[in-house]
Design a protein around this motif. Structure first.
Motif, PDB file in Angstrom:
ATOM      1  N   GLN A  81      95.842 -28.620  40.813  1.00 11.01           N
ATOM      2  CA  GLN A  81      96.172 -27.659  41.860  1.00 11.01           C
ATOM      3  C   GLN A  81      97.640 -27.800  42.231  1.00 11.01           C
ATOM      4  OE1 GLN A  81      93.484 -26.243  45.231  1.00 11.01           O
ATOM      5  NE2 GLN A  81      94.628 -27.858  46.232  1.00 11.01           N
ATOM      6  N   PHE A  82      98.302 -26.677  42.373  1.00  5.74           N
ATOM      7  CA  PHE A  82      99.721 -26.655  42.731  1.00  5.74           C
ATOM      8  C   PHE A  82      99.886 -25.819  43.987  1.00  5.74           C
ATOM      9  CE2 PHE A  82     103.779 -24.333  42.580  1.00  5.74           C
ATOM     10  CZ  PHE A  82     104.669 -25.397  42.606  1.00  5.74           C
ATOM     11  N   LEU A 113     104.602 -25.155  34.867  1.00  2.47           N
ATOM     12  CA  LEU A 113     103.574 -26.180  34.953  1.00  2.47           C
ATOM     13  C   LEU A 113     103.027 -26.516  33.568  1.00  2.47           C
ATOM     14  CD1 LEU A 113     101.543 -24.652  37.921  1.00  2.47           C
ATOM     15  CD2 LEU A 113     103.382 -26.330  38.051  1.00  2.47           C
ATOM     16  N   SER A 114     102.627 -27.753  33.386  1.00  2.00           N
ATOM     17  CA  SER A 114     101.989 -28.160  32.135  1.00  2.00           C
ATOM     18  C   SER A 114     100.514 -27.798  32.179  1.00  2.00           C
ATOM     19  CB  SER A 114     102.136 -29.670  31.940  1.00  2.00           C
ATOM     20  OG  SER A 114     101.326 -30.364  32.874  1.00  2.00           O
ATOM     21  N   ALA A 115      99.800 -28.103  31.085  1.00  3.34           N
ATOM     22  CA  ALA A 115      98.366 -27.834  31.032  1.00  3.34           C
ATOM     23  C   ALA A 115      97.613 -28.638  32.084  1.00  3.34           C
ATOM     24  CB  ALA A 115      97.832 -28.155  29.640  1.00  3.34           C
ATOM     25  N   GLY A 116      98.208 -29.735  32.552  1.00  4.17           N
ATOM     26  CA  GLY A 116      97.574 -30.543  33.585  1.00  4.17           C
ATOM     27  C   GLY A 116      98.061 -30.227  34.978  1.00  4.17           C
ATOM     28  N   GLN A 124      90.820 -22.640  30.356  1.00  2.85           N
ATOM     29  CA  GLN A 124      90.932 -22.721  31.807  1.00  2.85           C
ATOM     30  C   GLN A 124      91.062 -21.324  32.398  1.00  2.85           C
ATOM     31  OE1 GLN A 124      93.163 -26.290  33.589  1.00  2.85           O
ATOM     32  NE2 GLN A 124      94.371 -25.797  31.795  1.00  2.85           N
ATOM     33  N   LEU A 125      90.508 -21.156  33.582  1.00  8.68           N
ATOM     34  CA  LEU A 125      90.752 -19.967  34.378  1.00  8.68           C
ATOM     35  C   LEU A 125      91.820 -20.335  35.399  1.00  8.68           C
ATOM     36  CD1 LEU A 125      89.810 -17.026  35.065  1.00  8.68           C
ATOM     37  CD2 LEU A 125      88.432 -18.066  36.867  1.00  8.68           C
ATOM     38  N   VAL A 126      92.993 -19.683  35.299  1.00 10.51           N
ATOM     39  CA  VAL A 126      94.082 -19.946  36.227  1.00 10.51           C
ATOM     40  C   VAL A 126      93.940 -18.981  37.404  1.00 10.51           C
ATOM     41  CG1 VAL A 126      96.570 -20.047  36.532  1.00 10.51           C
ATOM     42  CG2 VAL A 126      95.549 -20.712  34.348  1.00 10.51           C
ATOM     43  N   VAL A 127      93.889 -19.530  38.603  1.00  8.89           N
ATOM     44  CA  VAL A 127      93.682 -18.752  39.820  1.00  8.89           C
ATOM     45  C   VAL A 127      94.911 -18.915  40.710  1.00  8.89           C
ATOM     46  CG1 VAL A 127      92.162 -18.369  41.799  1.00  8.89           C
ATOM     47  CG2 VAL A 127      91.208 -19.226  39.645  1.00  8.89           C
ATOM     48  N   ALA A 128      95.519 -17.799  41.108  1.00  9.29           N
ATOM     49  CA  ALA A 128      96.727 -17.843  41.943  1.00  9.29           C
ATOM     50  C   ALA A 128      96.500 -17.011  43.199  1.00  9.29           C
ATOM     51  CB  ALA A 128      97.927 -17.311  41.172  1.00  9.29           C
ATOM     52  N   THR A 129      96.616 -17.647  44.361  1.00  5.82           N
ATOM     53  CA  THR A 129      96.544 -16.951  45.637  1.00  5.82           C
ATOM     54  C   THR A 129      97.904 -17.066  46.329  1.00  5.82           C
ATOM     55  OG1 THR A 129      95.897 -18.822  47.035  1.00  5.82           O
ATOM     56  CG2 THR A 129      94.151 -17.747  45.775  1.00  5.82           C
ATOM     57  N   ARG A 174      98.221 -21.172  46.742  1.00  6.12           N
ATOM     58  CA  ARG A 174      98.144 -22.190  45.701  1.00  6.12           C
ATOM     59  C   ARG A 174      97.866 -21.564  44.337  1.00  6.12           C
ATOM     60  NH1 ARG A 174      91.967 -24.284  46.076  1.00  6.12           N
ATOM     61  NH2 ARG A 174      91.090 -22.423  47.049  1.00  6.12           N
ATOM     62  N   VAL A 175      98.033 -22.385  43.313  1.00  7.87           N
ATOM     63  CA  VAL A 175      97.631 -22.043  41.951  1.00  7.87           C
ATOM     64  C   VAL A 175      96.797 -23.213  41.443  1.00  7.87           C
ATOM     65  CG1 VAL A 175      98.388 -21.471  39.618  1.00  7.87           C
ATOM     66  CG2 VAL A 175      99.757 -20.751  41.568  1.00  7.87           C
TER      67      VAL A 175
END
Length: 713
Positions: free
Chosen positions: A372-373, A402-405, A698-703, A706-707
């Motif tokens: 989480q970022f 961002l990396s995969a992690g 992965q499902l990347v979720v951005a609000t 956060r991402v």
């Protein structure tokens, strides 16, 4: 090699009895079959949904014709075909030999002498095709079978007459990236010289076990094919010099198939079998025996989910469940207020679910995020995906890589706009609004290729200068962000920064889809949708739809058939190439949105012959891609208030529907027709933007807060 038939596979195709499955994909299935006299055959079919589309049925006919052109000496003998059947099928001899990729995997790279004679024979096969004005367009190791008498070329699914590009505009697959020619990778004409390029890649693989342009994500492969030098490590020196010529970027610099055959021939006229290693001979013999050991078998249908009652189901309930199963229905269930529940009913019926059926369990919680970022900068982050990096977010003028992690590997300041295409990030940076590409290894922008402010003739600095509307086919579309209702729009070459064309475009225009050479745009003020040619800027078509002011049209992009699905007061399927309506869905259904801030239908998304969308006040509707008819529907409470800008995405198993508030994302299992899990959001967290990153599953979720990345394996 062979797998049992599934419970819903047919027993026969024409006069041929099906014995087992040999393989399958997005287009169709290949079966092992037997003729009335006991001959073993391979039978290829198209998925029924695809078979309803005229372009794909025509393609199937062309595949049968091309297979006949190459003949039994260089290909699999065509025994029979019925391209006009409800489910078209093609019957060929069953070739007793492994595909080249499997042979190399099992037995190791082939010796130079074997590779040379293999190449010479394949040149003869291509010469036969090219003499009939047919190009294969998908030559690769898995489409070459090794037999004792010689190699056989198969799978002519995208073969066509040289110079005929009609079927490439349907949106169907146009080749395999690792073995495409540069001209094919850029959507240009794939001539016989393109087949020679692909053949050279096959021969590199034959004697090394790797292709000339490596492996990886499609975008990276296509970039290497177009601009990179081939990796000939492990190829014998003299053969490498020859294959280097065949892998020239300029088609005119490559030898023809006939000339290449002579250059590959080393004077040894022994039988093809004499050149094969013993391990390959052993595999051919094993397959020859194994095919007769295959016994007809069929997997059992999936078990019915038990009725959730405290006692034994009544006969009436049992009959109804069987009827629904036969009709393609799902679980009959109901839930209390505020729950998520499912039902199956005939289209147009208002019959409610049975009140006697207890509610199903609520959907599970979402998997815990991998990472989480949280950005401290203002502005909602936007995910932009590449192969090695999961998310790039732009917030408050700062771009974070961002990396995969989820680790920060690079940042750039003063990035006013960014967009991704073919796995590469392009951005506008600094007061001069300079166009540059992001380098993944360093997390920094390369040297800028264009000063956009200067090209626009603007004296404005900072974020008001310009915005990237889209990057497509190597072209960056930029619009100035200050001025009147119609503003200057420019197309720049992504690599050189050269201005390609200039025009005027509405200040409200947004790009909603990419389709072939076209960009499809929409305006919020008047419901106008139009398409422009990205290379010339010329308008291809334009339409107006009835749409409330401020209500933007959103799409999930064009599907593989080249169609768009618009979410208005109905779902409208539109052909991307000319803007013509294919079908409409929703007339007469009760689905009125509560306010102008909400949508009557969410943005539809197409996958595997079905179109999925949220319907206001109801839930998910699943529509037949070809006709728009309702297949099934699923009640979801998140459909009570559908945000205007909520765009779903499709993964390997689920369709993911975004929403605001406490239910950020709902994953719907489209096979089981139920809500699988819900990702819970923070208080007043904005509607997320979703991105499916296949490379890392992965499902990347951005609000706006956060991402984060959800694991989906």
């Amino acid at each position: 090699m062979a797998h049992p038939l599934t419970h819903d596979d047919p027993a026969h195709l024409g006069p041929y009895r099906l014995v087992a499955r040999l393989g399958g994909g997005g287009m169709g299935t290949v079966y092992l079959g037997r003729s009335p006299r006991g001959r073993t055959l391979a039978l290829k079919t198209m998925h029924r949904d695809i078979a309803q589309l005229a372009d794909f049925r025509t393609r199937f006919q062309l595949e049968a014709d091309a297979a006949r052109v190459i003949g039994e000496h260089h290909g699999a003998l065509v025994v029979d075909a019925d391209p006009l059947a409800e489910t078209p099928w093609l019957a060929t001899e069953y070739v007793l030999g492994p595909p080249l990729d499997e042979a190399v995997s099992l037995c190791g790279p082939l010796p130079e002498a074997t590779t040379r004679v293999l190449g010479s024979r394949l040149c003869q096969a291509l010469s036969q095709l090219h003499s009939s004005d047919v190009v294969h367009r998908d030559l690769k190791p898995s489409n070459i079978l090794l037999t004792a008498t010689g190699p056989k070329v198969i799978d002519f699914g995208i073969a066509r007459a040289a110079g005929d590009d009609r079927l490439t505009r349907t949106g169907a697959a146009a080749g395999t990236p690792a073995f495409m020619s540069p001209e094919q990778a850029t959507g240009q004409e794939h001539s016989p010289a393109g087949d020679v390029f692909a053949l050279a890649g096959v021969l590199v693989f034959s004697c090394t076990g790797h292709g000339p342009f490596g492996t990886g994500q499609t975008a990276d492969l296509l970039y290497r094919v177009r601009y990179g030098e081939p990796d000939l490590t492990g190829v014998p020196q003299e053969l490498a010099r020859l294959l280097q010529r065949c892998l020239a970027k300029d088609p005119q610099s490559r030898p023809g198939a006939g000339q290449l055959a002579a250059l590959l021939h080393d004077g040894d006229d022994a039988e093809f079998a004499d050149h094969l290693p013993d391990a390959v001979h052993a595999e051919i013999l094993r397959r020859s025996v194994a095919v007769w050991d295959v016994r007809p078998a069929r997997s059992a249908p999936p078990p019915e989910e038990p009725a959730e009652t405290h006692g034994r189901p009544s006969p009436a309930m049992t009959s109804r469940r069987r009827l629904l199963a036969l009709a393609g229905g799902g679980l009959v269930a109901a839930a209390g207020a505020g729950g998520i529940w499912a039902w199956t009913r005939p289209s147009g019926s208002d019959e409610p679910p049975s009140a006697s059926t207890p509610p199903p369990a609520a959907p599970a919680s979402a998997p815990e995020p991998n990472w989480q970022f949280k950005s401290s900068d203002s502005g909602a982050p936007t995910p932009l995906l590449t192969e090695r990096r999961v998310g790039v977010v732009v917030a408050g003028g700062k771009l974070t890589l961002l990396s995969a992690g989820g680790e920060v590997v690079g940042t750039e300041a003063d990035v006013w706009s960014a967009a991704a295409d073919e796995g590469r990030i392009h951005g506008l940076q600094g007061d001069a609004c300079e166009l540059a590409v992001l380098e993944e290894k360093t997390g920094r922008f390369a040297a800028p290729v264009a000063d956009v402010r200067d090209l626009l003739g603007s004296d404005v600095t900072g974020p008001q200068v310009a915005k990237i509307l889209a990057v497509h086919k190597g072209t960056v579309l930029v619009r100035e962000e200050e001025g009147g209702l119609r503003r200057t729009c420019m197309a720049l070459d992504a690599e050189s920064g050269k201005k390609l064309w200039r025009g005027k475009i509405s200040h409200e225009a947004v790009v909603v889809a990419k389709a072939g050479e076209l960009l499809v745009l929409a305006s919020a003020s008047d419901g106008e949708v139009w398409a422009i040619d990205v290379e010339t800027g010329k308008e291809a078509w334009s339409r107006k739809f009835s749409l409330g002011y401020g209500r933007e049209i959103r799409t999930s992009g064009a599907d593989t058939e080249g169609n768009l699905y618009l979410n208005l007061d109905e779902i409208i399927a539109v052909r991307a190439k000319d803007g013509k309506t294919r079908w409409r869905f929703g007339k007469g259904r009760a689905h009125k949105a509560e306010s102008s801030d909400l949508a009557e239908y969410g943005a539809p998304v197409a996958h595997d012959g079905t179109v999925y969308a949220l319907e206001s006040g109801n839930g998910v509707v699943a529509l037949d891609l070809a006709s728009g008819k309702l297949r099934w529907e699923l009640k979801l409470d998140v459909a009570s208030r559908i945000p205007l800008d909520a765009v779903p995405v499709v993964g390997d198993r689920y369709v993911y529907f975004p929403s605001g508030g406490t239910s950020l994302v709902t994953a719907v299992d489209v096979k089981k027709r139920r809500a699988a899990w819900t990702s819970v959001g923070a208080d007043k967290e904005a509607i997320p933007e979703l991105a499916w990153h296949r490379e890392t599953s992965q499902l990347v979720v951005a609000t706006d807060k956060r991402v984060f990345g959800l694991p989906l394996k």
